[in-house]
Every structure is written in structure tokens, then in C-alpha cells.
Scaffold this motif. Structure first.
Motif, short mmCIF file in Angstrom:
data_model
loop_
_atom_site.label_atom_id
_atom_site.label_comp_id
_atom_site.label_asym_id
_atom_site.label_seq_id
_atom_site.Cartn_x
_atom_site.Cartn_y
_atom_site.Cartn_z
N VAL A 50 43.45 34.34 31.96
CA VAL A 50 44.17 35.59 32.17
C VAL A 50 45.33 35.71 31.18
N ARG A 51 45.99 34.62 30.88
CA ARG A 51 47.07 34.65 29.88
C ARG A 51 46.52 34.98 28.49
N ARG A 52 45.38 34.38 28.13
CA ARG A 52 44.75 34.65 26.84
C ARG A 52 44.32 36.12 26.74
N GLU A 53 43.66 36.62 27.77
CA GLU A 53 43.20 38.01 27.77
C GLU A 53 44.37 38.99 27.67
N LEU A 54 45.46 38.71 28.37
CA LEU A 54 46.64 39.58 28.32
C LEU A 54 47.18 39.66 26.90
N ILE A 55 47.30 38.53 26.23
CA ILE A 55 47.79 38.52 24.85
C ILE A 55 46.82 39.24 23.92
N GLU A 56 45.51 38.95 24.06
CA GLU A 56 44.51 39.57 23.19
C GLU A 56 44.48 41.09 23.34
N GLU A 57 44.60 41.58 24.57
CA GLU A 57 44.44 43.01 24.82
C GLU A 57 45.73 43.82 24.72
N THR A 58 46.89 43.16 24.85
CA THR A 58 48.15 43.93 24.87
C THR A 58 49.26 43.33 24.02
N GLY A 59 49.10 42.08 23.59
CA GLY A 59 50.17 41.41 22.85
C GLY A 59 51.30 40.91 23.74
N LEU A 60 51.18 41.07 25.05
CA LEU A 60 52.23 40.66 25.99
C LEU A 60 51.92 39.32 26.62
N GLU A 61 52.98 38.66 27.07
CA GLU A 61 52.86 37.44 27.85
C GLU A 61 53.42 37.70 29.24
N ALA A 62 52.94 36.93 30.21
CA ALA A 62 53.41 37.07 31.58
C ALA A 62 54.25 35.87 31.97
N GLY A 63 55.15 36.09 32.91
CA GLY A 63 55.89 34.99 33.51
C GLY A 63 55.02 34.35 34.58
N ALA A 64 55.58 34.16 35.75
CA ALA A 64 54.84 33.55 36.85
C ALA A 64 53.64 34.40 37.24
N LEU A 65 52.54 33.74 37.55
CA LEU A 65 51.31 34.41 38.00
C LEU A 65 50.95 33.93 39.38
N SER A 66 50.37 34.82 40.18
CA SER A 66 49.84 34.41 41.48
C SER A 66 48.52 35.14 41.72
N LEU A 67 47.59 34.44 42.34
CA LEU A 67 46.27 35.01 42.63
C LEU A 67 46.40 36.00 43.78
N LEU A 68 45.97 37.24 43.53
CA LEU A 68 46.01 38.28 44.56
C LEU A 68 44.75 38.30 45.40
N ARG A 69 43.61 38.33 44.72
CA ARG A 69 42.32 38.38 45.42
C ARG A 69 41.20 38.04 44.48
N GLU A 70 40.04 37.84 45.07
CA GLU A 70 38.83 37.54 44.33
C GLU A 70 37.75 38.50 44.83
N ILE A 71 37.12 39.23 43.91
CA ILE A 71 36.11 40.21 44.30
C ILE A 71 34.90 40.11 43.37
N ASP A 72 33.73 40.50 43.87
CA ASP A 72 32.55 40.62 43.04
C ASP A 72 32.39 42.07 42.64
N LEU A 73 32.22 42.31 41.33
CA LEU A 73 32.04 43.66 40.80
C LEU A 73 30.69 43.74 40.10
N LYS A 74 29.92 44.77 40.44
CA LYS A 74 28.62 44.98 39.80
C LYS A 74 28.79 45.98 38.66
N ALA A 75 28.38 45.57 37.46
CA ALA A 75 28.43 46.44 36.28
C ALA A 75 27.24 47.39 36.29
N HIS A 76 27.33 48.44 35.47
CA HIS A 76 26.25 49.44 35.37
C HIS A 76 24.93 48.80 34.96
N ASP A 77 24.97 47.71 34.21
CA ASP A 77 23.75 47.06 33.72
C ASP A 77 23.20 46.03 34.71
#
Length: 133
Positions: A50-77
Motif C-alpha cells: 500500500v505504501r508503494r502503490e501510494l507513492i507510485e500513483e500520487t507521489g505521497l507517503e503516509a504516516g501511520a496505517l491501520s487496516l480498515l477492512r478486507e473485501i472481495d471485489l469482482k472485476a468486469h472480466d
């Protein structure tokens, strides 16, 4: 939960009463606004991903992180993603879109309701910021 689901992460980065969203530039969610995130790569922990993706997609870094939830998502394919959604602390800087993000900006829940996005993104935003009807 689907045992064959593709492991993925996203982060709801908060700045006051706004959350950071990116507009996806590639499928499976092209044109939709979502929290920054993506697949977990081999050898990465969910937090590292999640830290890598945040930097790659926005150039930002995050401070403390906490897990909110876990969900299964079905893509169109038909693929299913096991998404771990984190909340993150904004620590400064200006968001600049990168990787598969076409746009990155901060939005209130009210503004989010008028954007094309997945129902799960809006539901999580409402949980974090409250429903401001």
C-alpha cells in the motif's frame, strides 16, 4: 471470501474532511475514482504494497496505517480481488498522478457522491467521514 482471489490493497488517506482519490487510467476500473492502490507483489507485505502503490500513483507517503477492512471485489472480466483497505495519515506534500492514475485530488463525501466510482469506495468514505446529508 474467495481463496483464489488476487491479493490487493488500497489506502484511504485523510486530510481534514477530505480523502484522496485517483481516477483510474487503465482497466479494470478505467475512468472510475478510487482510493490509491493495487496488487500486492510477490514478497511484499500488505503494508509495503500500500505504501508503494501510494507513492507510485500520487507521489505521497503516509504516516501511520491501520487496516480498515478486507473485501472481495469482482472485476468486469470476472477476476476477483481480495482487497485490504487501510486508512492512512496524510503527512504533507502535493498529490501528483502517476502510474495508472490519470488524476489525483482530495474530495469531501458530498463531492464524491457526484463522481463515477465504485459503491465500495463511497461506502468506505462515508464510514470514515460520516454521511453529511
Amino acid at each position: 471470501m474467495n481463496p483464489q482471489a488476487i491479493p490487493a490493497v488500497s489506502v484511504a488517506l485523510r486530510k481534514g474532511e477530505r480523502l484522496l482519490l485517483v481516477r483510474r487510467g487503465r482497466e479494470p476500473a478505467r475512468g472510475l475514482h478510487a482510493f490509491p492502490g493495487g496488487r500486492i507483489e510477490a514478497g511484499e507485505t500488505a503494508e509495503e504494497a500500500v505504501r508503494r502503490e501510494l507513492i507510485e500513483e500520487t507521489g505521497l507517503e503516509a504516516g501511520a496505517l491501520s487496516l480498515l477492512r478486507e473485501i472481495d471485489l469482482k472485476a468486469h472480466d470476472g477476476r476477483v480481488f481480495r482487497l485490504r483497505v487501510f486508512s492512512g495519515a496524510y503527512i504533507g506534500g502535493e498529490a501528483s498522478p502517476g502510474d495508472d492514475a490519470e488524476h489525483a485530488a482530495w474530495y469531501t463525501v458530498e463531492e464524491m457522491r457526484n463522481l463515477p466510482m465504485t459503491a465500495s469506495t463511497l461506502a468506505i468514505a462515508e464510514d470514515i467521514l460520516g454521511t453529511q446529508e
